[in-house]
Design a protein around this motif. Structure first.
Motif, short mmCIF file in Angstrom:
data_model
loop_
_atom_site.label_atom_id
_atom_site.label_comp_id
_atom_site.label_asym_id
_atom_site.label_seq_id
_atom_site.Cartn_x
_atom_site.Cartn_y
_atom_site.Cartn_z
N UNK A 55 0.81 -1.22 0.00
CA UNK A 55 0.00 0.00 0.00
C UNK A 55 0.84 1.27 0.00
N UNK A 56 2.08 1.15 0.41
CA UNK A 56 2.91 2.35 0.59
C UNK A 56 3.19 3.09 -0.71
N UNK A 57 3.08 2.44 -1.84
CA UNK A 57 3.33 3.09 -3.13
C UNK A 57 2.06 3.58 -3.81
N UNK A 58 0.93 3.46 -3.13
CA UNK A 58 -0.33 3.95 -3.68
C UNK A 58 -0.25 5.48 -3.80
N UNK A 59 -0.47 6.03 -5.00
CA UNK A 59 -0.33 7.48 -5.19
C UNK A 59 -1.23 8.31 -4.26
#
Length: 108
Positions: A55-59
């Motif tokens: 989830x950490x790379x979700x814009x």
């Protein structure tokens, strides 16, 4: 657990948006004294850091994290210090933007 943190974050942002908009419309220093809670901002930054790595790379989550980081200087005041009308307006605008990310962009 991730979903619970995100729901809580969304609720806090929406409450911050509503409360600050209300204060902007009827400003008094006394109404602003309870809003400067660095500990709450730190809690939500920490909860974002603890999300599953996927989830950490979700814009949208990246934008929310950046926005919350931008709130920190506005929320980091000595306990009981009043905010100016302009400061409340800035917090309100930022909270509105972050709330829209959650309600608009995350709905697809």
């Amino acid at each position: 657990v991730d979903i619970a943190h995100l729901i809580s974050l969304g609720g806090w942002l929406r409450a911050l948006e509503i409360s600050t908009k209300t204060i902007v419309m009827d400003y008094t220093e006394e109404k602003t004294r309870q809003l400067t809670r660095r500990d709450i901002v730190e809690y939500y930054l920490g909860s974002l850091d603890s999300l599953h790595p996927s989830l950490l790379n979700n814009p949208n989550l990246i934008a929310i994290r950046k926005g919350i980081e931008e709130l920190m200087p506005l929320m980091d005041l000595p306990q009981g210090k009043a905010l100016t009308h302009q400061e409340i307006k800035k917090i309100s605008e930022k909270a509105s933007i972050l709330s829209r990310i959650i309600t608009d962009k995350m709905n697809g």
